[in-house]
Design a protein around this motif. Sequence first.
Motif, mmCIF file in Angstrom:
data_model
loop_
_atom_site.group_PDB
_atom_site.id
_atom_site.type_symbol
_atom_site.label_atom_id
_atom_site.label_comp_id
_atom_site.label_asym_id
_atom_site.label_seq_id
_atom_site.Cartn_x
_atom_site.Cartn_y
_atom_site.Cartn_z
ATOM 1 N N TRP A 351 16.861 12.017 4.720
ATOM 2 C CA TRP A 351 16.646 11.317 3.456
ATOM 3 C C TRP A 351 16.232 9.863 3.692
ATOM 4 O O TRP A 351 15.492 9.278 2.894
ATOM 5 C CB TRP A 351 17.833 11.430 2.498
ATOM 6 C CG TRP A 351 19.186 10.922 2.880
ATOM 7 C CD1 TRP A 351 20.273 11.661 3.182
ATOM 8 C CD2 TRP A 351 19.634 9.543 2.921
ATOM 9 N NE1 TRP A 351 21.365 10.857 3.440
ATOM 10 C CE2 TRP A 351 21.009 9.550 3.274
ATOM 11 C CE3 TRP A 351 19.015 8.323 2.701
ATOM 12 C CZ2 TRP A 351 21.760 8.385 3.413
ATOM 13 C CZ3 TRP A 351 19.762 7.149 2.843
ATOM 14 C CH2 TRP A 351 21.110 7.193 3.193
ATOM 15 N N ALA A 352 16.682 9.272 4.824
ATOM 16 C CA ALA A 352 16.236 7.914 5.154
ATOM 17 C C ALA A 352 14.734 7.900 5.442
ATOM 18 O O ALA A 352 14.011 6.984 5.033
ATOM 19 C CB ALA A 352 17.007 7.382 6.359
ATOM 20 N N ALA A 369 19.632 -0.061 -2.341
ATOM 21 C CA ALA A 369 20.456 1.110 -2.071
ATOM 22 C C ALA A 369 21.918 0.814 -2.361
ATOM 23 O O ALA A 369 22.438 -0.233 -1.973
ATOM 24 C CB ALA A 369 20.289 1.552 -0.621
ATOM 25 N N GLU A 370 22.568 1.745 -3.040
ATOM 26 C CA GLU A 370 23.991 1.596 -3.316
ATOM 27 C C GLU A 370 24.772 1.838 -2.026
ATOM 28 O O GLU A 370 24.540 2.821 -1.320
ATOM 29 C CB GLU A 370 24.428 2.586 -4.399
ATOM 30 C CG GLU A 370 25.871 2.455 -4.808
ATOM 31 C CD GLU A 370 26.225 3.373 -5.974
ATOM 32 O OE1 GLU A 370 27.286 4.018 -5.899
ATOM 33 O OE2 GLU A 370 25.442 3.438 -6.941
ATOM 34 N N LYS A 371 25.715 0.965 -1.723
ATOM 35 C CA LYS A 371 26.454 1.068 -0.459
ATOM 36 C C LYS A 371 27.854 1.633 -0.625
ATOM 37 O O LYS A 371 28.602 1.725 0.356
ATOM 38 C CB LYS A 371 26.532 -0.289 0.223
ATOM 39 C CG LYS A 371 27.370 -1.337 -0.517
ATOM 40 C CD LYS A 371 27.419 -2.635 0.289
ATOM 41 C CE LYS A 371 28.271 -3.689 -0.415
ATOM 42 N NZ LYS A 371 28.326 -4.939 0.370
ATOM 43 N N ASN A 372 28.222 2.024 -1.845
ATOM 44 C CA ASN A 372 29.567 2.567 -2.055
ATOM 45 C C ASN A 372 29.816 3.799 -1.189
ATOM 46 O O ASN A 372 30.924 4.040 -0.728
ATOM 47 C CB ASN A 372 29.772 2.922 -3.529
ATOM 48 C CG ASN A 372 29.839 1.691 -4.397
ATOM 49 O OD1 ASN A 372 28.998 0.800 -4.276
ATOM 50 N ND2 ASN A 372 30.820 1.616 -5.283
ATOM 51 N N GLN A 373 28.771 4.628 -0.999
ATOM 52 C CA GLN A 373 28.895 5.805 -0.161
ATOM 53 C C GLN A 373 28.326 5.499 1.228
ATOM 54 O O GLN A 373 27.153 5.656 1.485
ATOM 55 C CB GLN A 373 28.117 6.988 -0.784
ATOM 56 C CG GLN A 373 28.544 7.357 -2.188
ATOM 57 C CD GLN A 373 29.923 7.981 -2.216
ATOM 58 O OE1 GLN A 373 30.486 8.366 -1.189
ATOM 59 N NE2 GLN A 373 30.482 8.088 -3.410
ATOM 60 N N ARG A 379 22.434 1.025 5.443
ATOM 61 C CA ARG A 379 21.419 0.112 5.985
ATOM 62 C C ARG A 379 20.956 0.593 7.371
ATOM 63 O O ARG A 379 19.763 0.555 7.702
ATOM 64 C CB ARG A 379 21.983 -1.301 6.086
ATOM 65 C CG ARG A 379 20.908 -2.328 6.504
ATOM 66 C CD ARG A 379 21.548 -3.646 6.903
ATOM 67 N NE ARG A 379 22.359 -4.227 5.853
ATOM 68 C CZ ARG A 379 21.877 -5.011 4.881
ATOM 69 N NH1 ARG A 379 20.582 -5.279 4.840
ATOM 70 N NH2 ARG A 379 22.688 -5.509 3.974
ATOM 71 N N SER A 380 21.890 1.062 8.178
ATOM 72 C CA SER A 380 21.559 1.470 9.540
ATOM 73 C C SER A 380 20.579 2.638 9.553
ATOM 74 O O SER A 380 19.584 2.621 10.292
ATOM 75 C CB SER A 380 22.829 1.853 10.302
ATOM 76 O OG SER A 380 23.710 0.757 10.390
ATOM 77 N N VAL A 381 20.849 3.663 8.742
ATOM 78 C CA VAL A 381 19.961 4.825 8.775
ATOM 79 C C VAL A 381 18.597 4.496 8.172
ATOM 80 O O VAL A 381 17.566 5.013 8.607
ATOM 81 C CB VAL A 381 20.588 6.043 8.053
ATOM 82 C CG1 VAL A 381 21.823 6.523 8.781
ATOM 83 C CG2 VAL A 381 20.897 5.743 6.603
ATOM 84 N N VAL A 391 15.448 -3.820 2.948
ATOM 85 C CA VAL A 391 16.606 -3.148 2.357
ATOM 86 C C VAL A 391 17.575 -4.160 1.772
ATOM 87 O O VAL A 391 17.917 -5.156 2.411
ATOM 88 C CB VAL A 391 17.339 -2.282 3.407
ATOM 89 C CG1 VAL A 391 18.569 -1.625 2.791
ATOM 90 C CG2 VAL A 391 16.400 -1.228 3.973
ATOM 91 N N GLU A 392 18.028 -3.889 0.552
ATOM 92 C CA GLU A 392 19.086 -4.682 -0.075
ATOM 93 C C GLU A 392 20.196 -3.734 -0.499
ATOM 94 O O GLU A 392 19.958 -2.797 -1.272
ATOM 95 C CB GLU A 392 18.550 -5.424 -1.296
ATOM 96 C CG GLU A 392 19.620 -6.196 -2.058
ATOM 97 C CD GLU A 392 19.097 -6.875 -3.311
ATOM 98 O OE1 GLU A 392 19.925 -7.371 -4.108
ATOM 99 O OE2 GLU A 392 17.857 -6.905 -3.497
ATOM 100 N N LEU A 393 21.386 -3.954 0.020
ATOM 101 C CA LEU A 393 22.529 -3.122 -0.364
ATOM 102 C C LEU A 393 23.229 -3.731 -1.566
ATOM 103 O O LEU A 393 23.424 -4.950 -1.636
ATOM 104 C CB LEU A 393 23.512 -2.996 0.799
ATOM 105 C CG LEU A 393 23.013 -2.279 2.057
ATOM 106 C CD1 LEU A 393 24.157 -2.117 3.052
ATOM 107 C CD2 LEU A 393 22.435 -0.913 1.707
ATOM 108 N N VAL A 394 23.599 -2.876 -2.512
ATOM 109 C CA VAL A 394 24.283 -3.338 -3.721
ATOM 110 C C VAL A 394 25.583 -2.557 -3.871
ATOM 111 O O VAL A 394 25.681 -1.404 -3.445
ATOM 112 C CB VAL A 394 23.399 -3.160 -4.971
ATOM 113 C CG1 VAL A 394 22.268 -4.163 -4.981
ATOM 114 C CG2 VAL A 394 22.848 -1.747 -5.057
ATOM 115 N N HIS A 395 26.553 -3.184 -4.459
ATOM 116 C CA HIS A 395 27.865 -2.560 -4.642
ATOM 117 C C HIS A 395 28.095 -2.290 -6.124
ATOM 118 O O HIS A 395 27.886 -3.163 -6.968
ATOM 119 C CB HIS A 395 28.976 -3.472 -4.114
ATOM 120 C CG HIS A 395 30.353 -2.920 -4.342
ATOM 121 N ND1 HIS A 395 30.849 -1.853 -3.624
ATOM 122 C CD2 HIS A 395 31.328 -3.277 -5.220
ATOM 123 C CE1 HIS A 395 32.079 -1.583 -4.040
ATOM 124 N NE2 HIS A 395 32.388 -2.427 -5.000
#
Length: 477
Positions: A351-352, A369-373, A379-381, A391-395
């Motif tokens: 999926w990445a 990308a939501e980082k809750n899961q 971010r790594s994948v 990439v920006e991770l959001v919570h």
Amino acid sequence: MTNAAFFAAVTGPHGKFLLGQLDKRDLCSLEAHFPTFTHDGQLPPDGDWRTWLIIAGRGFGKTRAGAEWVLSLVRGNFNPPRAGDDLGSLRIALVAATVEEARSVMIEGPSGLLALAGENEIAEWSPSLRTLRFANGALATLYSGARGESLRGPEHHFAWCDELAKWGQAENAWNNLQLGLRVGHHPRALVTTTPRKSALLQRIRDAPDTVETGGATTANPHLPTAFVEAMARQYGGTRLGAQEVEGRLLDDVEGSLWPVKLIERCRAPAFHIPFVSSPVETPVGGRPHGISTGLDANGNREPAFARTVIGVDPPASANGTCGIVVCGLDAGGIGYVIADCSVSGASPETWARSVADTAARFDADRVVAEKNQGGEMVRSVLLAASATLPVELVHAAVGKTARAEPVAALFENGRAFFAGRFAELEEQLGGMVPGGEYQGPSTGSGGRSPDRADAMVWALWALLLKPQRSEPRIRQL
């Protein structure tokens, strides 16, 4: 269960004895004799109708009914009977969500025309030309509901339309089909579909010259008992079960943030979408439905939007769905849902890679990308798939529906639109209600996470609602 086995089961010892007296040819004839084994809702209704609408659950026998109706027309078994028609001149439109689906279901499927036609009834099947020619000269042509303009011009006596609720350009395709359905004494169309709420389906249903049949999955006595019982266990009492098994056309979820009327009102005409050509058709298992960007005078790719963001909602389990939705912002500050590229049952690496490929295809400025899961694993994948991926991770600090409310307001206020039709995404949006739990359909993994809707919400939030950092300024005292 075969027709012969069903006959034996319902007639007892006498039926089994009669079957034992038949040779192989007679048994094949019995298997093929549809009127003997039809159930309610599969035969054309009487009366002066233009559209026959079969809305029914999975496994009801819609495809068999459609193919048998087409064959009855080719054989001259019109209802009501009429004289003067040249069967060799019959022109029949076969329309599905894509040409590939028309071929695999309506022509080549186990209940398709090739399987059900008599030994000498088919003259030629040409996949490349999208035509099925019958021995008497009648011609059936395949069309895609995702290419409405392909139905502009051709004239037909009859049409069989399968799974209309999935068509990418449903309104345009249906309107063009109707305008060309004008040959012969009494042009008619059959629509076979599982129930999915849409403005077009409701309009067809409400038309005075439409007749409707259908029913639940359980109306088909030929289905294996184990299958029927499994469907009841898994989906009994759910909205998905009411729709897909019971065959009921459901109204909007009460208080939905995205009711059907809002979604249809926010369907942007192609000429309102900046630098956009016609919607891209989705082959089975192929590219996702979306829009393609235009070219400048020199043939170079020209950006369709001032900014493009991809929202990603990673799956919570190995067999879940990764929501991947592309949204764009035009020069006037209007947001558009461009494409739903979500993938199901994929590994993190797969999926990445789909996210990275989508970002390259649409020249995305950013991936949100939501980082809750999974936290930083997300971010790594993503960066492993593409080292240059922005990439920006959001919570997710608040609930899904609370997060969706301001995004729904963008559509209500004319600041966001759908650049196409996205059936699965729209179904999930319909289950989002303010201040409550998600009430939409279950996902493919059996869970109840609106993965596609979440991804869209994140993308539009990043484009239109994300607080902007203020630049440092020097004040003069």
